[in-house]
Design a protein around this motif. Structure first.
Motif, PDB file in Angstrom:
ATOM      1  N   ARG A   4     -48.548  67.937 -61.764  1.00 63.00           N
ATOM      2  CA  ARG A   4     -47.603  67.448 -60.762  1.00 63.00           C
ATOM      3  C   ARG A   4     -46.628  68.552 -60.344  1.00 63.00           C
ATOM      4  O   ARG A   4     -46.317  68.704 -59.159  1.00 63.00           O
ATOM      5  CB  ARG A   4     -46.828  66.255 -61.310  1.00 63.00           C
ATOM      6  CG  ARG A   4     -45.767  65.715 -60.347  1.00 63.00           C
ATOM      7  CD  ARG A   4     -45.104  64.479 -60.908  1.00 63.00           C
ATOM      8  NE  ARG A   4     -46.036  63.368 -61.024  1.00 63.00           N
ATOM      9  CZ  ARG A   4     -45.701  62.146 -61.473  1.00 63.00           C
ATOM     10  NH1 ARG A   4     -44.454  61.919 -61.831  1.00 63.00           N
ATOM     11  NH2 ARG A   4     -46.609  61.206 -61.538  1.00 63.00           N
ATOM     12  N   GLN A   5     -46.180  69.333 -61.320  1.00 63.16           N
ATOM     13  CA  GLN A   5     -45.274  70.426 -60.992  1.00 63.16           C
ATOM     14  C   GLN A   5     -45.981  71.516 -60.184  1.00 63.16           C
ATOM     15  O   GLN A   5     -45.390  72.109 -59.279  1.00 63.16           O
ATOM     16  CB  GLN A   5     -44.694  71.009 -62.280  1.00 63.16           C
ATOM     17  CG  GLN A   5     -43.660  70.101 -62.941  1.00 63.16           C
ATOM     18  CD  GLN A   5     -43.274  70.603 -64.315  1.00 63.16           C
ATOM     19  OE1 GLN A   5     -44.088  70.592 -65.233  1.00 63.16           O
ATOM     20  NE2 GLN A   5     -42.044  71.045 -64.464  1.00 63.16           N
ATOM     21  N   GLU A   6     -47.257  71.783 -60.524  1.00 61.48           N
ATOM     22  CA  GLU A   6     -48.012  72.771 -59.759  1.00 61.48           C
ATOM     23  C   GLU A   6     -48.193  72.304 -58.320  1.00 61.48           C
ATOM     24  O   GLU A   6     -48.063  73.081 -57.381  1.00 61.48           O
ATOM     25  CB  GLU A   6     -49.372  73.018 -60.415  1.00 61.48           C
ATOM     26  CG  GLU A   6     -49.308  73.808 -61.713  1.00 61.48           C
ATOM     27  CD  GLU A   6     -49.173  75.309 -61.476  1.00 61.48           C
ATOM     28  OE1 GLU A   6     -49.328  75.747 -60.336  1.00 61.48           O
ATOM     29  OE2 GLU A   6     -48.916  76.035 -62.459  1.00 61.48           O
ATOM     30  N   GLN A  30     -44.563  84.089 -55.637  1.00 59.87           N
ATOM     31  CA  GLN A  30     -43.111  84.158 -55.751  1.00 59.87           C
ATOM     32  C   GLN A  30     -42.460  82.870 -55.281  1.00 59.87           C
ATOM     33  O   GLN A  30     -41.558  82.336 -55.940  1.00 59.87           O
ATOM     34  CB  GLN A  30     -42.577  85.340 -54.951  1.00 59.87           C
ATOM     35  CG  GLN A  30     -41.082  85.565 -55.141  1.00 59.87           C
ATOM     36  CD  GLN A  30     -40.656  86.960 -54.712  1.00 59.87           C
ATOM     37  OE1 GLN A  30     -41.444  87.701 -54.152  1.00 59.87           O
ATOM     38  NE2 GLN A  30     -39.419  87.319 -54.975  1.00 59.87           N
ATOM     39  N   TYR A  31     -42.907  82.353 -54.156  1.00 57.48           N
ATOM     40  CA  TYR A  31     -42.289  81.140 -53.629  1.00 57.48           C
ATOM     41  C   TYR A  31     -42.761  79.879 -54.356  1.00 57.48           C
ATOM     42  O   TYR A  31     -42.131  78.827 -54.237  1.00 57.48           O
ATOM     43  CB  TYR A  31     -42.532  81.025 -52.126  1.00 57.48           C
ATOM     44  CG  TYR A  31     -41.575  81.873 -51.336  1.00 57.48           C
ATOM     45  CD1 TYR A  31     -40.226  81.539 -51.242  1.00 57.48           C
ATOM     46  CD2 TYR A  31     -41.997  83.051 -50.714  1.00 57.48           C
ATOM     47  CE1 TYR A  31     -39.337  82.332 -50.536  1.00 57.48           C
ATOM     48  CE2 TYR A  31     -41.115  83.852 -50.006  1.00 57.48           C
ATOM     49  CZ  TYR A  31     -39.782  83.477 -49.922  1.00 57.48           C
ATOM     50  OH  TYR A  31     -38.897  84.276 -49.234  1.00 57.48           O
ATOM     51  N   ALA A  32     -43.852  79.991 -55.120  1.00 56.63           N
ATOM     52  CA  ALA A  32     -44.272  78.851 -55.951  1.00 56.63           C
ATOM     53  C   ALA A  32     -43.426  78.748 -57.207  1.00 56.63           C
ATOM     54  O   ALA A  32     -43.520  77.761 -57.943  1.00 56.63           O
ATOM     55  CB  ALA A  32     -45.746  78.993 -56.319  1.00 56.63           C
ATOM     56  N   GLY A  33     -42.628  79.760 -57.503  1.00 52.06           N
ATOM     57  CA  GLY A  33     -41.705  79.714 -58.628  1.00 52.06           C
ATOM     58  C   GLY A  33     -42.409  79.730 -59.971  1.00 52.06           C
ATOM     59  O   GLY A  33     -43.281  80.556 -60.218  1.00 52.06           O
ATOM     60  N   ASN A  34     -42.036  78.792 -60.847  1.00 53.12           N
ATOM     61  CA  ASN A  34     -42.594  78.738 -62.198  1.00 53.12           C
ATOM     62  C   ASN A  34     -43.925  78.010 -62.267  1.00 53.12           C
ATOM     63  O   ASN A  34     -44.445  77.776 -63.360  1.00 53.12           O
ATOM     64  CB  ASN A  34     -41.600  78.068 -63.150  1.00 53.12           C
ATOM     65  CG  ASN A  34     -40.395  78.940 -63.423  1.00 53.12           C
ATOM     66  OD1 ASN A  34     -40.495  80.167 -63.407  1.00 53.12           O
ATOM     67  ND2 ASN A  34     -39.241  78.321 -63.648  1.00 53.12           N
ATOM     68  N   ALA A  45     -51.060  77.379 -56.491  1.00 51.78           N
ATOM     69  CA  ALA A  45     -50.771  78.009 -55.200  1.00 51.78           C
ATOM     70  C   ALA A  45     -51.540  79.316 -55.056  1.00 51.78           C
ATOM     71  O   ALA A  45     -52.051  79.641 -53.982  1.00 51.78           O
ATOM     72  CB  ALA A  45     -49.275  78.253 -55.055  1.00 51.78           C
ATOM     73  N   SER A  46     -51.628  80.070 -56.156  1.00 51.15           N
ATOM     74  CA  SER A  46     -52.390  81.320 -56.136  1.00 51.15           C
ATOM     75  C   SER A  46     -53.858  81.060 -55.838  1.00 51.15           C
ATOM     76  O   SER A  46     -54.487  81.753 -55.025  1.00 51.15           O
ATOM     77  CB  SER A  46     -52.240  82.030 -57.489  1.00 51.15           C
ATOM     78  OG  SER A  46     -52.999  83.206 -57.537  1.00 51.15           O
TER      79      SER A  46
END
Length: 393
Positions: A191-193, A316-320, A325-326
């Motif tokens: 969910r966080q991803e 970078q914009y995906a954060g932690n 996203a990658s």
């Protein structure tokens, strides 16, 4: 330089080779399975579509797992897929092998980018990603010509056995050289991803990837026709000219990675702008052989120089939670590839000639330039509004 980056680059080399080398072997594959070349072409299209599925599906399925074992599993999948293609007795089995091999493609580059970045300090992460992608550029410069030559002299199946062997070498390298890094996403849920996609900058980055890569491939997909029908080169010189394009890819990836370590957004702005200029000049001077040779070199260089920056930007914009996203960005490269090929084909089908894909590629690149400018403006406004926000450029 961590030796694990070399192991990742070898894996990237094998994956790049299996994607592109079949283009030169299609007549042999079609004859072997007694299918039309159009049907054989689905071994390319089917692969590209499966890359997108794997980039999202397999990456999502392995989010909570340690990254090194996941990379090992992906390479096993790669070896199985290519071996299955090599022993295929029917077209359908060969297609199944291609699909299996393709499923690992997006996930390997997506997760591998995160692993490569984890192995170096923050100010060298784009360069580390560029080292991994050097394998992909080397596949175009050296792997495809020699893989095609091997297939023509020893049968197309021998090329896929060789690719399987490269997969084994990469597997051993990753087991021995890639550290079991305690990754920052530990404890991060799917969910966080997925939550990373609530960032407008992530979507803008994906858009730049699709359009920037689509612009280059809009011109490149039909380049053989341009070289022979417009520029006047003999067909036998085309493979060597394509190697020159590959040299541009290699140089652009290397330079782009180092520039992006200093400023991601300014690097992307420079390379996309330069690619647009090259495509416009190529469109005007495609009939001139010297200009065409230079255009091939710079088209590859400026086109692929965006890759490390694009991959770093979305992470970078995906954060932690950068892993999904990658992977999505790797899928976006393939969507761009398909977009460029489709749009360039429309120009030819409409009777606009063999320079039309170049102009269509330039138009797509112009849109990519507008999107990265918009992204930079919004990022700057956000950083002013929230000074603690870490901007990309």
């Amino acid at each position: 330089m961590p030796l694990g980056l070399i192991a990742l680059a070898i894996g990237a080399f094998g994956i790049g080779l299996t994607e592109f080398v079949i283009m030169g072997l299609l007549p042999d594959v079609a004859a072997d399975f007694a299918v039309s070349e159009a049907a054989a072409g689905w071994l390319i299209s089917g692969y590209a579509l499966s890359v997108v599925v794997g980039a999202l599906g397999l990456t999502a399925a392995t989010i909570r797992l340690p990254r090194k074992p996941v990379l090992v599993g992906l390479l096993v999948l790669f070896i199985v897929g290519n071996s299955l293609t090599a022993i295929a007795s029917t077209y359908e089995v060969a297609m199944l092998g291609r699909v299996i091999a393709a499923l690992c493609h997006g996930a390997f580059f997506g997760i591998g980018s995160v692993v490569a970045a984890d192995m170096v300090p923050a100010n060298k992460q784009a360069g580390a990603i560029a080292i991994m992608f050097t394998g992909l550029t080397a596949a175009n410069v050296l792997g495809v010509p020699f893989g095609t030559l091997l297939g023509q002299h020893s049968g197309w199946r021998s090329t896929f056995w060789a690719i399987s062997g490269i997969g084994v070498l990469a597997l051993v390298g990753i087991l021995a050289l890639v550290p079991a890094i305690r990754h920052v996403a530990e404890g991060i849920s799917l969910r966080q991803e997925i939550g990373a996609f609530t960032s407008l900058q992530v979507w803008l980055s994906l858009g730049v990837t699709i359009l920037g890569y689509g612009g280059m491939f809009g011109a490149f997909t039909y380049i053989a026709y341009t070289l022979t029908e417009i520029t006047g080169f003999n067909a036998t010189t085309v493979p060597w000219l394509l190697m020159l394009f590959g040299v541009g890819l290699f140089a652009g990836n290397w330079i782009g990675g180092r520039m992006a370590d200093k400023s991601i957004d300014r690097t992307l702005l420079f390379f996309i702008s330069a690619l647009l200029v090259v495509l416009v000049l190529f469109g005007f001077f495609a009939g001139n052989q010297v200009a065409t040779v230079l255009a091939l070199l710079f088209m590859g260089g400026f086109g692929f120089g965006t890759v490390p920056g694009l991959q770093s930007r979305i992470m970078q914009y995906a954060g932690n939670a950068p892993t999904l996203a990658s992977g999505a960005n790797i899928g976006a490269f393939n969507v761009g590839n398909a977009l460029g090929a489709w749009a360039g084909g429309l120009g030819i089908a409409a009777g606009l000639g063999y320079t039309s894909p170049i102009w269509i590629g330039a138009l797509i690149t112009l849109v990519a330039l507008l999107v990265i400018v918009l992204a930079m403006i919004l990022a700057k406004k956000a950083s002013v509004a929230s000074p603690q926000l870490v901007a990309a450029g």
